[in-house]
Design a protein around this motif. Sequence first.
Motif, PDB file in Angstrom:
ATOM      1  N   ILE A 423       0.844  -1.209   0.000  1.00  0.00           N
ATOM      2  CA  ILE A 423       0.000   0.000   0.000  1.00  0.00           C
ATOM      3  C   ILE A 423       0.881   1.262   0.000  1.00  0.00           C
ATOM      4  N   GLY A 424       0.411   2.306  -0.663  1.00  0.00           N
ATOM      5  CA  GLY A 424       1.117   3.589  -0.642  1.00  0.00           C
ATOM      6  C   GLY A 424       0.910   4.273   0.705  1.00  0.00           C
ATOM      7  N   GLU A 425       1.915   5.035   1.146  1.00  0.00           N
ATOM      8  CA  GLU A 425       1.814   5.667   2.471  1.00  0.00           C
ATOM      9  C   GLU A 425       0.735   6.738   2.503  1.00  0.00           C
ATOM     10  N   ASP A 426       0.540   7.453   1.371  1.00  0.00           N
ATOM     11  CA  ASP A 426      -0.516   8.473   1.326  1.00  0.00           C
ATOM     12  C   ASP A 426      -1.891   7.837   1.480  1.00  0.00           C
ATOM     13  N   LEU A 427      -2.045   6.655   0.880  1.00  0.00           N
ATOM     14  CA  LEU A 427      -3.318   5.933   0.975  1.00  0.00           C
ATOM     15  C   LEU A 427      -3.566   5.476   2.426  1.00  0.00           C
ATOM     16  N   LEU A 428      -2.497   5.035   3.078  1.00  0.00           N
ATOM     17  CA  LEU A 428      -2.624   4.600   4.471  1.00  0.00           C
ATOM     18  C   LEU A 428      -3.006   5.786   5.358  1.00  0.00           C
ATOM     19  N   HIS A 429      -2.379   6.928   5.130  1.00  0.00           N
ATOM     20  CA  HIS A 429      -2.736   8.130   5.896  1.00  0.00           C
ATOM     21  C   HIS A 429      -4.193   8.511   5.661  1.00  0.00           C
ATOM     22  N   GLU A 430      -4.623   8.418   4.405  1.00  0.00           N
ATOM     23  CA  GLU A 430      -6.009   8.758   4.095  1.00  0.00           C
ATOM     24  C   GLU A 430      -6.965   7.816   4.838  1.00  0.00           C
ATOM     25  N   ALA A 431      -6.625   6.534   4.864  1.00  0.00           N
ATOM     26  CA  ALA A 431      -7.463   5.564   5.577  1.00  0.00           C
ATOM     27  C   ALA A 431      -7.501   5.889   7.068  1.00  0.00           C
ATOM     28  N   MET A 432      -6.378   6.346   7.619  1.00  0.00           N
ATOM     29  CA  MET A 432      -6.355   6.685   9.039  1.00  0.00           C
ATOM     30  C   MET A 432      -7.157   7.969   9.306  1.00  0.00           C
ATOM     31  N   ASP A 433      -7.179   8.884   8.326  1.00  0.00           N
ATOM     32  CA  ASP A 433      -8.062  10.061   8.447  1.00  0.00           C
ATOM     33  C   ASP A 433      -9.518   9.603   8.536  1.00  0.00           C
ATOM     34  N   VAL A 434      -9.863   8.639   7.681  1.00  0.00           N
ATOM     35  CA  VAL A 434     -11.238   8.117   7.679  1.00  0.00           C
ATOM     36  C   VAL A 434     -11.546   7.444   9.018  1.00  0.00           C
ATOM     37  N   LEU A 435     -10.580   6.699   9.541  1.00  0.00           N
ATOM     38  CA  LEU A 435     -10.771   6.047  10.840  1.00  0.00           C
ATOM     39  C   LEU A 435     -11.044   7.092  11.922  1.00  0.00           C
ATOM     40  N   GLU A 436     -10.238   8.148  11.904  1.00  0.00           N
ATOM     41  CA  GLU A 436     -10.378   9.218  12.896  1.00  0.00           C
ATOM     42  C   GLU A 436     -11.770   9.818  12.839  1.00  0.00           C
ATOM     43  N   GLU A 437     -12.202  10.116  11.603  1.00  0.00           N
ATOM     44  CA  GLU A 437     -13.524  10.690  11.376  1.00  0.00           C
ATOM     45  C   GLU A 437     -14.611   9.739  11.890  1.00  0.00           C
ATOM     46  N   SER A 438     -14.449   8.446  11.596  1.00  0.00           N
ATOM     47  CA  SER A 438     -15.469   7.465  11.978  1.00  0.00           C
ATOM     48  C   SER A 438     -15.516   7.279  13.494  1.00  0.00           C
ATOM     49  N   LEU A 439     -14.354   7.330  14.125  1.00  0.00           N
ATOM     50  CA  LEU A 439     -14.301   7.196  15.583  1.00  0.00           C
ATOM     51  C   LEU A 439     -14.955   8.405  16.229  1.00  0.00           C
ATOM     52  N   ALA A 440     -14.623   9.599  15.731  1.00  0.00           N
ATOM     53  CA  ALA A 440     -15.214  10.832  16.272  1.00  0.00           C
ATOM     54  C   ALA A 440     -16.732  10.789  16.105  1.00  0.00           C
ATOM     55  N   ALA A 441     -17.196  10.343  14.930  1.00  0.00           N
ATOM     56  CA  ALA A 441     -18.643  10.286  14.669  1.00  0.00           C
ATOM     57  C   ALA A 441     -19.325   9.283  15.602  1.00  0.00           C
ATOM     58  N   ALA A 442     -18.667   8.140  15.811  1.00  0.00           N
ATOM     59  CA  ALA A 442     -19.283   7.104  16.656  1.00  0.00           C
ATOM     60  C   ALA A 442     -19.358   7.556  18.112  1.00  0.00           C
ATOM     61  N   LEU A 443     -18.442   8.413  18.521  1.00  0.00           N
ATOM     62  CA  LEU A 443     -18.398   8.839  19.925  1.00  0.00           C
ATOM     63  C   LEU A 443     -19.202  10.119  20.177  1.00  0.00           C
ATOM     64  N   SER A 444     -19.681  10.750  19.080  1.00  0.00           N
ATOM     65  CA  SER A 444     -20.367  12.039  19.280  1.00  0.00           C
ATOM     66  C   SER A 444     -21.826  11.833  19.649  1.00  0.00           C
TER      67      SER A 444
END
Length: 444
Positions: A423-444
């Motif tokens: 996997i490309g590192e930029d793609l991995l970072h993007e996936a982690m951005d999505v994870l962050e967003e999803s975690l924040a949404a689930a906890l809000s």
Amino acid sequence: MLEQRRVLATEIPGPRSRELQARTAAAVAAGVGVGLPVHVTEGAGGILRDADGNQLIDLGSGIAVTGVGNGNPRVVEAVTEQVRRFTHTCFMVTPYEPYVAVCERLNALTPGDHEKRSALFNSGAEAVENAVKVARVATGRPAVVVFEHAYHGRTNLTMAMTARSMPYKHGFGPFAPEVYRVPMAYPYRWPGGPEACAADALRVVTDAITTQVGAENTAAVVIEPIQGEGGFVVPPEGFLPGLADWCREHGVLLVADEVQTGFCRTGDWFACDHEGVVPDLVTTAKGIAGGMPLAALTGRAEVMDAVHRGGLGGTYGGNPVACAAALAAMESMAEDDLAGRARDLGKILGDRLSLLARRYPQVGDVRGRGAMMAMELVSDPDTREPDAALAAAVSRGCHERGVVTLTCGTYGNVFRFLPPLAIGEDLLHEAMDVLEESLAAALS
Ligand SMILES: *Cc1c(COP(=O)(O)O)cnc(C)c1O
């Protein structure tokens, strides 16, 4: 090659996938569960494309299988070439060189420089079954010791060895006898705390074997050097070497189940390499052949060769196409330094997850090694009460946003990351951005 880019063309799952899912429900046995019902039409590197034209970032690698990337060019070429030559003979009927070459590679790459032999099979469970068969013949002893949270497969013997009841064992018994379970060195949940875990666990485990099974009745101790399905539990430094020493002293064979951890996933060829642990037998599968079904048992020559002629085998074990794929995949791992890649990806994952752990008390633990990382989610950091609902919600959020994620753990509350090493590192970072967003949404 498929463009390495996340694309949300429709909602996920889209209309074509939903259609296919209706056919799935009507044709496929209900017991075969599906995590994310998008039907894949193409895959490459770190991207899976679905029937609706969505492109998802892959953080699961089909459960640690496509480490070298889906459609790895070396693998595609080797498989194509082998398919043209011949597809099957059965090695036990008339042998062929690729099988031998895979065994030679495994004998050289697995931990320890002693004389080794290998045998090839179709699945991880089959490799584990054969490890037990070999260990029993070689030692003349019946008992097999396994750990809490262990996962070794879904056949009858490996169900007995797997810890978790639902969904793996529920209703499927009775199970094979002479399998004994001992506590796992699980630092985050060890009663005396992580510092005490290595020494305590070693004492508890060896005491349980000695008093409840008898070392002299024990053929093998089977352990995942980092547990997979059970929650990416990493035993503390010292535990595995101590266990290996104890096994050697008592003539008990140490079997490392490296089905999930093997082939550069953890930043070394094998997870045992990290502390220089040399098991007597090693089981491998998953990442071995770039997605083709293949598994292996590799071990000390005198142990492996204790089995009578004809005692090991199977119709498809070491299929020539799968062997060609494995040779190409292993070449890719060496040439492209995928162990180094796994360490780089692990650093990104570890940094991003640690940031989340600092921000959210519900991220109770971040652990793993190389490109095999996880976060354990809890409802309360003090009681460490597992929060499977939160893990499911975050997972759903990631799926809707085009990232393929997996959970695991005895309590279903561990979020695991197994990106393709390609996997490309930029793609991995993007996936982690999505994870962050999803975690924040689930906890809000
Ligand atoms: C997946 C897995 C198995 C079983 O492998 P299959 O190919 O699914 O039979 C065994 N052991 C471990 C550690 C695994 O992760």
